[in-house]
Scaffold this active site. Structure first.
Site, mmCIF file in Angstrom:
data_model
loop_
_atom_site.group_PDB
_atom_site.id
_atom_site.type_symbol
_atom_site.label_atom_id
_atom_site.label_comp_id
_atom_site.label_asym_id
_atom_site.label_seq_id
_atom_site.Cartn_x
_atom_site.Cartn_y
_atom_site.Cartn_z
ATOM 1 N N ARG A 1 0.841 -1.192 0.000
ATOM 2 C CA ARG A 1 0.000 0.000 0.000
ATOM 3 C C ARG A 1 0.888 1.259 0.000
ATOM 4 O O ARG A 1 1.951 1.267 0.626
ATOM 5 C CB ARG A 1 -0.835 -0.030 1.274
ATOM 6 C CG ARG A 1 -1.807 1.111 1.477
ATOM 7 C CD ARG A 1 -2.966 1.015 0.566
ATOM 8 N NE ARG A 1 -4.087 1.852 0.980
ATOM 9 C CZ ARG A 1 -5.074 2.156 0.150
ATOM 10 N NH1 ARG A 1 -5.080 1.722 -1.094
ATOM 11 N NH2 ARG A 1 -6.087 2.892 0.573
ATOM 12 N N THR B 1 -9.827 0.311 -9.400
ATOM 13 C CA THR B 1 -8.839 -0.559 -8.795
ATOM 14 C C THR B 1 -8.935 -1.776 -9.684
ATOM 15 O O THR B 1 -9.839 -1.861 -10.503
ATOM 16 C CB THR B 1 -9.276 -0.820 -7.335
ATOM 17 O OG1 THR B 1 -9.151 0.391 -6.612
ATOM 18 C CG2 THR B 1 -8.513 -1.915 -6.646
ATOM 19 N N ASN C 1 -6.169 4.208 -7.000
ATOM 20 C CA ASN C 1 -7.366 4.772 -6.392
ATOM 21 C C ASN C 1 -8.382 5.099 -7.484
ATOM 22 O O ASN C 1 -8.959 4.197 -8.049
ATOM 23 C CB ASN C 1 -7.076 5.977 -5.499
ATOM 24 C CG ASN C 1 -8.281 6.300 -4.611
ATOM 25 O OD1 ASN C 1 -9.083 5.423 -4.343
ATOM 26 N ND2 ASN C 1 -8.407 7.535 -4.179
ATOM 27 N N ASP D 1 -7.858 8.336 0.279
ATOM 28 C CA ASP D 1 -8.380 7.251 1.111
ATOM 29 C C ASP D 1 -8.178 7.526 2.607
ATOM 30 O O ASP D 1 -8.695 6.794 3.453
ATOM 31 C CB ASP D 1 -7.743 5.911 0.737
ATOM 32 C CG ASP D 1 -8.537 5.207 -0.364
ATOM 33 O OD1 ASP D 1 -9.643 5.669 -0.686
ATOM 34 O OD2 ASP D 1 -8.042 4.202 -0.903
ATOM 35 N N SER E 1 -7.725 1.079 3.435
ATOM 36 C CA SER E 1 -8.171 0.563 2.141
ATOM 37 C C SER E 1 -9.389 -0.339 2.328
ATOM 38 O O SER E 1 -9.636 -0.851 3.424
ATOM 39 C CB SER E 1 -7.038 -0.243 1.508
ATOM 40 O OG SER E 1 -7.485 -0.893 0.345
HETATM 41 N N1 GLY Z 1 -8.393 3.008 -3.264
HETATM 42 C C1 GLY Z 1 -9.414 2.107 -2.930
HETATM 43 C C2 GLY Z 1 -9.076 1.268 -1.747
HETATM 44 O O1 GLY Z 1 -7.916 1.059 -1.467
HETATM 45 O O2 GLY Z 1 -9.958 0.832 -1.071
#
Ligand code: GLY
Length: 570
Positions: free
Chosen positions: A106, A381, A401, A423, A452
């Protein structure tokens, strides 16, 4: 090996061009398989070329992680709306002996980020600042993630895993109708934040079948193939990233790039009936929320006839409402805040939490707060699922994203940067682009990972892998994966049929039951409204790419009809 890939790539292009004449509808460049059943290996991704790259790696003797790495890079070329090297993601790996690991690559907040960076002097959120342009960008994790996965599980040379993507970027790909339309839709914003919009904008609107050549990206991928992590976080690529940041008012520094590290985490494990669920732990909310949803439905006596009837949709919506209230209050980066995972997954807690659900009326979200216990204590995504012949399984969800992320193209390096900073909860109680509300658990802090919803998951039945599943869809990822598991395993429906079923979603706030437009009977919607649900019809929910493994080990790939997704194997 490298030559083998190139010649296979040329053969693939020829096959696909022949497919133009033989199989495809006149305007589409590729023939697409929505389901496939094989004996050994299966790859399901958002794009037929990425699926073919994964299959080539497996046929060349690579394992499922090798294939996943090659697919991740291929999606960065053939599916730039969400496939990426400028973003991040989560990879769940399960070995045939049952050992499972979750890789968190991430993005992180830059070290110069601060809690109120998206607020003006009066404390109001500056519209668009966390979604568009250089300030929206988190430190990308994808390349570090792929190198970390390769170091632990990879068996083929890194160069061989990147070579197909380099060839695709250099020689070009034909755009599908959907891709052409998506690039045209994003054009104004891409032009707003970039000095040069090449190669993603051309004079005339993109048409189906146009050739997209990405030379800068090919060079960037070459540098990664040559130098691994250093080919992205150091040297020429890092120089281009930082130069672009300076020109565009971004805050990323070399220290951010140097310090970025992906993290191996222990997967979330839980049970649904007698099936073991493996999923992604925080900083994803996905695994925790998924298990809460499944546990919250466990005592429901449902049959296949109940699929998407009013009582079952009502029950699911009420369960979702409560689970998302918990998500807003408690979930965040476990390296920065304490996430009470055990309490949230305690079955007594979940049952108590669902005890006030009424079959004949809704509980308005204003009357639903996060749960309590005795102790104190984005839509674009993409997901892909892979299983190899030995039974090694990989479930990857990866993202920029929103569509094309921040829309920032790293000038000279040819790839989009994420807008993952959205987010975070920029201001407690104020919704982000997905309408999600957050608390201080998900406030911005330097180096912190943003919460996320990505939910790469697997289901294991008495030690045998049974299902590999995940989806894009921002806040709707979790409820999408939940519905797939519920309908496939709880109600024993075939996976390809379940993937095509209409879907619904509730996330507590807004107090709205979202359903896919024109997919539900008007009488069903009227009955839900009569119960008190505020029903809104909307565009498709989720895009599931999943694999079902039956008791004889046969693999059935299911690619979502909502996109260009493609299933294939051997
Ligand atoms: N960017 C969408 C997620 O990570 O939930």
């Amino acid at each position: 090996m490298t030559n083998l890939f190139i010649s296979k790539y040329i053969v693939l292009i020829i096959i696909l061009f022949i497919g133009v004449g033989c199989f495809r509808t006149p305007e589409e460049p590729y023939s697409i398989a929505k389901s496939a059943t094989t004996a050994s290996a299966m790859v399901v991704t958002a794009h037929p070329l990425a699926t073919e790259v994964g299959i080539q790696v497996l046929e060349a003797g690579g394992n499922a992680v090798d294939a996943a790495i090659a697919v991740q890079f291929a999606l960065a070329v053939v599916y730039p709306i969400a496939g990426n090297i400028g973003g991040g993601g989560f990879m769940l790996v399960r070995q045939p002996d049952g050992e499972a690991m979750a890789l968190d690559y991430r993005e992180r907040a830059p070290l110069a980020a601060s809690r109120d960076m998206y607020l003006d002097s009066t404390g109001q959120i500056v519209d668009g600042m966390s979604t568009l342009g250089h300030r929206a960008i988190g430190v990308p994790g994808t390349v570090d993630g792929m190198m970390t996965a390769h170091a632990r599980y990879g068996t083929l040379e890194l160069r061989d895993l990147l070579e197909p993507s380099i060839a695709l970027a250099r020689n070009g790909i034909l755009l599908t109708a959907r891709e052409a339309e998506e690039l045209n839709l994003a054009r104004a914003e891409i032009e707003q934040v970039n000095l040069s919009t090449a190669p993603f904008v051309q004079m005339d609107p993109w048409q189906t079948g146009d050739l997209l050549i990405q030379r800068d990206l090919a060079h960037t991928l070459e540098r990664i193939a040559h130098a691994g992590r250093a080919g992205f976080y150091e040297g020429e690529t890092a120089r281009l990233i930082l130069e672009d940041q300076r020109a565009g008012g971004g805050i990323l520094t070399q220290q951010d790039l140097d310090e970025y590290q992906s993290v191996w985490r222990t997967p979330i494990r839980g049970w649904y009936r007698d099936l073991e669920i493996l999923s992604m732990p925080p900083p994803s909310s996905g695994g925790v929320a998924l298990l809460q949803l499944l546990e919250g439905m466990e005592d429901q006596q449902m049959t296949a006839d109940d699929l998407l009837t009013v009582p079952s949709m009502h029950r699911m919506a009420e369960t979702m409402r409560r689970v998302y209230a918990d998500r807003a209050a408690y979930l965040g980066d476990p390296d920065h805040v304490t996430v009470p995972v055990d309490q949230l997954l305690d079955s007594l807690y979940i049952r108590a939490r669902m005890a006030d659900i009424r079959p004949d009326s809704v509980t308005p979200s204003t009357q639903v707060q996060e749960g309590d216990w005795d102790t104190t204590e984005s839509e674009q995504t993409t997901h892909f699922s892979i299983i190899d012949k030995a039974g090694m399984a990989v479930s990857v969800t990866t993202t920029l994203n929103l569509e094309y992320g921040s829309k920032v193209i790293v000038q000279g390096a040819g790839f989009f940067m994420n807008n993952e900073m959205d987010d975070f909860s920029a201001k407690p109680g104020v919704p982000n682009a997905f309408g999600l509300i957050g608390s201080s658990a998900n406030a911005i802090a330097p180096g912190k990972r943003m919460l996320s919803s990505m939910t790469p998951s697997m289901v294991v039945d008495q030690g045998q892998i049974r299902l590999i599943v995940g989806s894009p869809g921002g806040s709707k990822i979790i409820t999408t994966v939940f519905q797939i598991i519920l309908h496939t395993l709880g109600l024993e429906q075939p996976l390809p049929e379940v993937v095509a079923l209409p879907r619904m979603h509730h996330q507590w706030k807004p107090d709205t039951l979202f359903v896919e437009r024109d997919r539900f009977h008007p009488d069903t919607l009227s009955a839900l409204r009569a119960l008190g649900h505020q029903v809104i019809e909307r565009s498709p929910i989720g895009r599931v790419d999943a694999i079902w493994i039956d008791a004889n080990g046969r693999r059935t790939g299911a690619a979502d009809p909502r996109g260009d997704d493609h299933a294939g194997g051997y």
